[in-house]
Motif scaffolding. Structure first.
Motif, mmCIF file in Angstrom:
data_model
loop_
_atom_site.group_PDB
_atom_site.id
_atom_site.type_symbol
_atom_site.label_atom_id
_atom_site.label_comp_id
_atom_site.label_asym_id
_atom_site.label_seq_id
_atom_site.Cartn_x
_atom_site.Cartn_y
_atom_site.Cartn_z
ATOM 1 N N SER A 3 1.435 6.331 -6.958
ATOM 2 C CA SER A 3 0.183 7.311 -7.520
ATOM 3 C C SER A 3 0.914 8.769 -7.388
ATOM 4 O O SER A 3 0.322 9.632 -8.089
ATOM 5 C CB SER A 3 -0.720 7.180 -6.499
ATOM 6 O OG SER A 3 -1.821 7.747 -6.937
ATOM 7 N N SER B 120 2.326 1.575 -3.310
ATOM 8 C CA SER B 120 1.098 2.230 -4.004
ATOM 9 C C SER B 120 0.887 3.643 -4.152
ATOM 10 O O SER B 120 0.534 4.424 -5.040
ATOM 11 C CB SER B 120 -0.124 1.476 -3.940
ATOM 12 O OG SER B 120 -1.320 1.921 -4.765
ATOM 13 N N GLN C 157 0.701 -1.122 -0.085
ATOM 14 C CA GLN C 157 0.246 0.051 0.016
ATOM 15 C C GLN C 157 0.904 1.063 -0.008
ATOM 16 O O GLN C 157 0.400 2.261 -0.775
ATOM 17 C CB GLN C 157 -0.728 0.011 1.282
ATOM 18 C CG GLN C 157 -1.884 -1.154 1.210
ATOM 19 C CD GLN C 157 -2.899 -1.090 2.542
ATOM 20 O OE1 GLN C 157 -2.675 -0.288 3.345
ATOM 21 N NE2 GLN C 157 -3.480 -2.340 2.588
#
Length: 490
Positions: free
Chosen positions: A40, A36, A33
């Motif tokens: 992003s 990510s 996570q």
């Protein structure tokens, strides 16, 4: 007890970093996570730059066009208030776009670290989370290719934009963070716990036999070297990393001051010899640069350098270069009213120079007999050239060869004119054009007769006033049916 030792010989450059799954991400979903969120963040930054680059390129193109128009008006000493206002409007829009980009980067840099904080990372990932957060908070978007003058100020007001970054434009180079090998730097700590067979079984659970992971190692003593090779392979490095291959040829450090002085002298000598035999070229370049700095000392950027005015007729079709015209001149002498009709076609070489050729024909009307007469007629070829100087004024020269009665009709009040000759003539003067109706332009000319060839000129006055019309043409727009037909044929 078995210890796993992982050594990294040198930090891997940014250009070699790759996005490889870390041990943390394999063991702890929180690490995935975190990766990510980081990916992003940089992806959205790249997208922001791309969208604003399109907008900035459009504004820069408009600014270049308006600047060229402004230079043209200044060279002609014309009013530039309207164009200057347009240029200021473009600059205002550009500053607003830059400010909006900086504001959006601020929002992005506030949102991403908050997402990291909301993950609730375990203790073993706190250090990695702090590094990711710190990099995102201090990140500056590389916008060197957007040509933003504000970034060159001593106190940069755009804290989120970097105009001096010469590295790869994509900030995704940060992904992977190979120097710590995605958490594998803690492999030594894991190896310290491998003394317990039960713990070793937990670590290798789901991966398979320890021999498969280490490449079918026969001896457990070779495990540290094998893990080191696997880590290097994941990072895109040779299986057996060599310090020389990673660091290059590192010069041996001098052991005393004398050796250091000799090395420094050699380096300076090499820099001097770089221009050996090119002293004259270097001197000419420096002199040219000094002249340019003196000439353009007040410029803020290269975009302010005056550019050569482009040929506005470049690429235009032939029909838009040719200008048909009709010019009239009236002579009144005795019982006759004489009218010259000059039909011509000019060719526009550029936005200033036009030259052409035409036919002049004089019609005579006899007021006493109330009819036209062929005896006093004059006809022949007339050529011309003119050059626009601004506000519709154009200096003009004309050369002609006319078939006219001798002696000239305008010098005799009556009589027969059986003798006709070809008489040369030349004129110089000024033309003024103005908008008449639609694309039709009106013209007025004042032409001076340069000589009176053997007193045979068909013009009685030195000053000749003419008036007329010009008919600029445009290429006919292709209809939708024709475009569709040409598309089918193509």
């Amino acid at each position: 007890m078995v210890f796993v030792v992982l050594s990294v010989s040198a930090e891997v450059p940014d250009s070699l970093r790759i996005s490889t799954p870390s041990l943390d991400s394999l063991v702890n979903p929180k690490s995935q996570q975190l990766d990510s969120i980081r990916e992003s963040f940089y992806g959205q930054a790249d997208h922001l730059k791309a969208s604003y680059k399109t907008k900035m390129d459009s504004l820069d193109a408009s600014r270049t066009k308006i600047t060229s128009k402004l230079d043209s008006l200044r060279s002609l000493n014309l009013n530039t208030d309207e164009v200057t206002h347009e240029l200021d409007s473009i600059d205002t829009k550009r500053k607003a776009a830059v400010a909006a980009l900086d504001k959006k980067m601020t929002a992005l840099k506030e949102k991403a670290p908050k997402g990291v904080a909301d993950l609730g990372l375990p203790n073993e990932l706190q250090s990695k989370g702090a590094v990711v957060t710190q990099k995102m908070e201090t990140f500056q978007l590389p916008v060197k290719d957007l040509n933003i003058p504000e970034l060159s100020l001593p106190d940069n007001p755009l804290k989120n934009l970097d105009g001096f970054n010469t590295t790869a434009s994509s900030p995704l180079r940060e992904i992977g963070n190979v120097p710590d090998l995605n958490g594998l730097g803690k492999a030594g700590e894991l190896g310290g716990e491998l003394g317990n067979v039960g713990e070793l079984g937990k670590v290798t659970e789901g991966v398979g036999d320890i021999k498969e992971v280490t490449g079918a190692v026969g001896d457990v003593n070779n495990l540290p070297g094998t893990l080191e090779g696997k880590a290097a392979e994941a990072a895109g490095l040779p299986a057996t990393p060599d310090v020389k291959s990673l660091m290059g040829d590192v010069p041996q450090m001098p052991t005393n001051g004398t050796e250091a002085k000799e090395i420094a002298t050699q380096q300076v000598q090499q820099a001097v010899n770089h221009f050996a035999g090119k002293e004259q070229v270097l001197q000419e370049a420096l002199e040219k640069m000094a002249k340019l700095k003196k000439k353009y000392s007040s410029l803020n950027s290269l975009s302010d350098i005056p550019k050569r005015r482009p040929n506005e007729m470049r690429g235009k079709p032939l029909i838009e270069r040719i200008i048909p015209s009709l010019t009239l001149q009236i002579h009144g002498r005795g019982e006759y009213v004489l009218v010259d009709f000059n039909v011509a076609a000019g060719y526009r070489f550029n936005g200033k120079l036009t030259a052409g050729l035409g036919w002049n024909h004089r019609v005579a009307y006899n007021k006493k007999r109330d009819g036209f007469s062929a005896l006093p007629r004059v006809y022949g070829i007339r050529s011309f050239a003119e050059y626009k100087i601004g506000k519709g004024f154009s200096p003009r020269v004309e050369f002609e060869m006319m078939n006219a009665p001798v002696p000239p009709m305008i010098q005799r009040m009556s009589g027969d004119y059986s003798n006709r000759q070809w008489v040369p003539g030349a004129f110089v003067g000024i033309k003024k054009d103005y908008k008449f109706f639609g694309r039709v332009r009106g013209t007025s000319m004042v032409m001076l007769r340069l000589f009176h060839y053997e007193h045979k000129s068909p013009y009685s006055d030195v000053v000749n006033v003419r008036t007329g019309f010009e008919f600029p043409m445009r290429k006919k727009a292709e209809s939708k049916k024709q475009k569709a037909r040409s598309g089918i044929q193509g």
